[in-house]
Motif scaffolding. Structure first.
Motif, PDB file in Angstrom:
ATOM      1  N   GLY A   1       2.622  -6.622   3.424  1.00 55.74           N
ATOM      2  CA  GLY A   1       2.241  -7.143   2.076  1.00 55.74           C
ATOM      3  C   GLY A   1       0.959  -6.410   1.635  1.00 55.74           C
ATOM      4  N   GLN A   2       0.348  -5.644   2.799  1.00 57.82           N
ATOM      5  CA  GLN A   2      -0.896  -4.922   2.241  1.00 57.82           C
ATOM      6  C   GLN A   2      -0.940  -3.383   2.545  1.00 57.82           C
ATOM      7  OE1 GLN A   2      -4.207  -7.071   4.341  1.00 57.82           O
ATOM      8  NE2 GLN A   2      -3.338  -9.167   3.960  1.00 57.82           N
ATOM      9  N   LYS A   3      -0.504  -2.980   3.740  1.00 60.31           N
ATOM     10  CA  LYS A   3      -0.794  -1.560   4.092  1.00 60.31           C
ATOM     11  C   LYS A   3       0.382  -1.024   4.973  1.00 60.31           C
ATOM     12  CE  LYS A   3      -4.473   1.445   5.967  1.00 60.31           C
ATOM     13  NZ  LYS A   3      -5.706   1.322   6.715  1.00 60.31           N
ATOM     14  N   LEU A   4       0.965   0.204   4.694  1.00 55.71           N
ATOM     15  CA  LEU A   4       1.703   0.976   5.157  1.00 55.71           C
ATOM     16  C   LEU A   4       1.312   2.312   5.440  1.00 55.71           C
ATOM     17  CD1 LEU A   4       4.767   1.034   6.498  1.00 55.71           C
ATOM     18  CD2 LEU A   4       5.610   1.772   4.250  1.00 55.71           C
TER      19      LEU A   4
ATOM     20  N   PHE B   1      -1.075  12.382   7.034  1.00 49.63           N
ATOM     21  CA  PHE B   1      -0.740  10.884   7.089  1.00 49.63           C
ATOM     22  C   PHE B   1      -0.626  10.347   5.381  1.00 49.63           C
ATOM     23  CE2 PHE B   1      -2.314  11.933  11.036  1.00 49.63           C
ATOM     24  CZ  PHE B   1      -1.501  11.084  12.032  1.00 49.63           C
ATOM     25  N   VAL B   2       0.267   9.573   5.168  1.00 44.04           N
ATOM     26  CA  VAL B   2       0.475   8.993   4.025  1.00 44.04           C
ATOM     27  C   VAL B   2       0.318   7.273   3.937  1.00 44.04           C
ATOM     28  CG1 VAL B   2       1.943   8.327   2.218  1.00 44.04           C
ATOM     29  CG2 VAL B   2       2.259  10.880   3.153  1.00 44.04           C
ATOM     30  N   THR B   3      -0.695   6.795   3.370  1.00 46.65           N
ATOM     31  CA  THR B   3      -0.844   5.614   3.305  1.00 46.65           C
ATOM     32  C   THR B   3      -0.686   4.870   1.973  1.00 46.65           C
ATOM     33  OG1 THR B   3      -2.566   5.612   5.169  1.00 46.65           O
ATOM     34  CG2 THR B   3      -2.578   3.817   3.740  1.00 46.65           C
ATOM     35  N   PHE B   4       0.072   3.679   1.933  1.00 50.96           N
ATOM     36  CA  PHE B   4       0.213   2.940   0.961  1.00 50.96           C
ATOM     37  C   PHE B   4      -0.699   1.632   1.050  1.00 50.96           C
ATOM     38  CE2 PHE B   4       4.209   5.469   1.095  1.00 50.96           C
ATOM     39  CZ  PHE B   4       4.457   5.496  -0.161  1.00 50.96           C
ATOM     40  N   GLU B   5      -1.501   1.243  -0.046  1.00 49.78           N
ATOM     41  CA  GLU B   5      -2.439   0.057   0.095  1.00 49.78           C
ATOM     42  C   GLU B   5      -1.925  -0.629  -1.346  1.00 49.78           C
ATOM     43  OE1 GLU B   5      -6.326   0.612   2.209  1.00 49.78           O
ATOM     44  OE2 GLU B   5      -6.022   2.542   1.050  1.00 49.78           O
ATOM     45  N   LEU B   6      -1.833  -2.254  -0.929  1.00 50.85           N
ATOM     46  CA  LEU B   6      -1.700  -2.898  -2.099  1.00 50.85           C
ATOM     47  C   LEU B   6      -2.593  -4.065  -2.361  1.00 50.85           C
ATOM     48  CD1 LEU B   6       2.277  -3.571  -1.286  1.00 50.85           C
ATOM     49  CD2 LEU B   6       1.329  -1.672  -2.665  1.00 50.85           C
ATOM     50  N   PHE B   7      -2.741  -4.114  -3.509  1.00 49.50           N
ATOM     51  CA  PHE B   7      -3.826  -5.320  -3.775  1.00 49.50           C
ATOM     52  C   PHE B   7      -3.563  -5.993  -5.032  1.00 49.50           C
ATOM     53  CE2 PHE B   7      -5.872  -1.048  -2.607  1.00 49.50           C
ATOM     54  CZ  PHE B   7      -6.632  -1.492  -1.581  1.00 49.50           C
TER      55      PHE B   7
ATOM     56  N   GLN C   1       4.818  -9.107  -3.583  1.00 55.04           N
ATOM     57  CA  GLN C   1       5.931  -8.734  -2.966  1.00 55.04           C
ATOM     58  C   GLN C   1       6.702  -8.050  -3.419  1.00 55.04           C
ATOM     59  OE1 GLN C   1       6.359 -10.378   0.135  1.00 55.04           O
ATOM     60  NE2 GLN C   1       8.227  -9.605   0.416  1.00 55.04           N
ATOM     61  N   ALA C   2       7.149  -7.815  -4.668  1.00 55.34           N
ATOM     62  CA  ALA C   2       7.938  -6.839  -5.280  1.00 55.34           C
ATOM     63  C   ALA C   2       7.666  -5.527  -4.808  1.00 55.34           C
ATOM     64  CB  ALA C   2       7.977  -7.101  -6.650  1.00 55.34           C
ATOM     65  N   VAL C   3       6.392  -5.070  -4.904  1.00 56.91           N
ATOM     66  CA  VAL C   3       5.982  -3.802  -4.826  1.00 56.91           C
ATOM     67  C   VAL C   3       6.102  -3.350  -3.138  1.00 56.91           C
ATOM     68  CG1 VAL C   3       4.257  -2.280  -4.755  1.00 56.91           C
ATOM     69  CG2 VAL C   3       4.425  -3.622  -6.455  1.00 56.91           C
ATOM     70  N   TRP C   4       5.927  -4.546  -2.210  1.00 52.18           N
ATOM     71  CA  TRP C   4       5.901  -4.370  -0.829  1.00 52.18           C
ATOM     72  C   TRP C   4       7.493  -3.886  -0.740  1.00 52.18           C
ATOM     73  CZ3 TRP C   4       3.259  -3.025   3.209  1.00 52.18           C
ATOM     74  CH2 TRP C   4       3.765  -2.961   4.447  1.00 52.18           C
ATOM     75  N   GLU C   5       8.286  -4.576  -1.132  1.00 58.68           N
ATOM     76  CA  GLU C   5       9.789  -4.441  -0.834  1.00 58.68           C
ATOM     77  C   GLU C   5      10.144  -3.217  -1.468  1.00 58.68           C
ATOM     78  OE1 GLU C   5      11.981  -7.941  -2.378  1.00 58.68           O
ATOM     79  OE2 GLU C   5      10.762  -9.265  -1.091  1.00 58.68           O
TER      80      GLU C   5
ATOM     81  N   ASP D   1      16.896   0.110   0.858  1.00 58.56           N
ATOM     82  CA  ASP D   1      18.144   0.564  -0.274  1.00 58.56           C
ATOM     83  C   ASP D   1      17.213   0.489  -1.550  1.00 58.56           C
ATOM     84  OD1 ASP D   1      20.242   0.239   1.317  1.00 58.56           O
ATOM     85  OD2 ASP D   1      20.335  -2.078   1.708  1.00 58.56           O
ATOM     86  N   LYS D   2      16.118  -0.332  -1.578  1.00 55.27           N
ATOM     87  CA  LYS D   2      15.520  -0.105  -2.761  1.00 55.27           C
ATOM     88  C   LYS D   2      14.631   1.257  -2.811  1.00 55.27           C
ATOM     89  CE  LYS D   2      14.757  -5.162  -3.393  1.00 55.27           C
ATOM     90  NZ  LYS D   2      13.899  -6.295  -3.249  1.00 55.27           N
TER      91      LYS D   2
END
Length: 142
Positions: free
Chosen positions: A70-73, A87-93, A17-21, A27-28
């Motif tokens: 919470g997973q992918k942007l 294309f830039v993709t952020f994935e969180l695990f 959640q902290a990384v997703w935010e 602002d972050k």
């Protein structure tokens, strides 16, 4: 000939959640990424920012193409006056109380001809610093 995308993974001592935010709250983002006037993690939302070194500042025009909260942007990455989109993709695990982030930047071969500043090596260096240092420091201190 299609080249392999640039992929970097880092694990942070911070919850998902902290990384997703950190990657979706303007602002972050301003504290570790770029100074965005506006940002919403919604498909179709367009955002712009200037980035680059010294006198070599370029207007980036980006549009959100995929969001899984919470997973992918995923968003496009394009430069003003240039037709090609990458294309830039952020994935969180989640990994226990830590988070592994995988960033993929696809299509860099399409913009390499724009000039030396757009060489893949520059993106590798930039993303390595942004993901490996700036984001890491931000999420682990907050």
């Amino acid at each position: 000939m299609q080249q392999q995308p640039f992929v970097i993974e880092r694990t942070y001592n911070a919850p998902v959640q902290a990384v997703w935010e950190a990657i979706t709250d303007k602002d972050k983002m301003k504290q570790w990424y770029f100074d965005l006037e506006a940002f919403k993690p919604e498909v179709g939302f367009e955002f712009r920012f200037y980035g680059g070194e010294g006198e070599n500042q370029f207007l980036h025009i980006c549009r959100i193409t995929e969001v899984i909260p919470g997973q992918k942007l995923t968003h496009t990455w394009q430069y003003e006056g240039q037709p090609e989109e990458t294309f830039v993709t952020f994935e969180l695990f989640p990994e226990g109380d830590k988070t592994r982030l995988r960033l993929t930047h696809e299509g860099l071969e399409k913009i390499a001809g724009y000039g030396p500043m757009f060489a893949k090596e520059n993106f590798v260096a930039g993303w390595t610093d942004i993901i490996g240092n700036l984001l890491k420091d931000f999420v682990e201190k907050n």
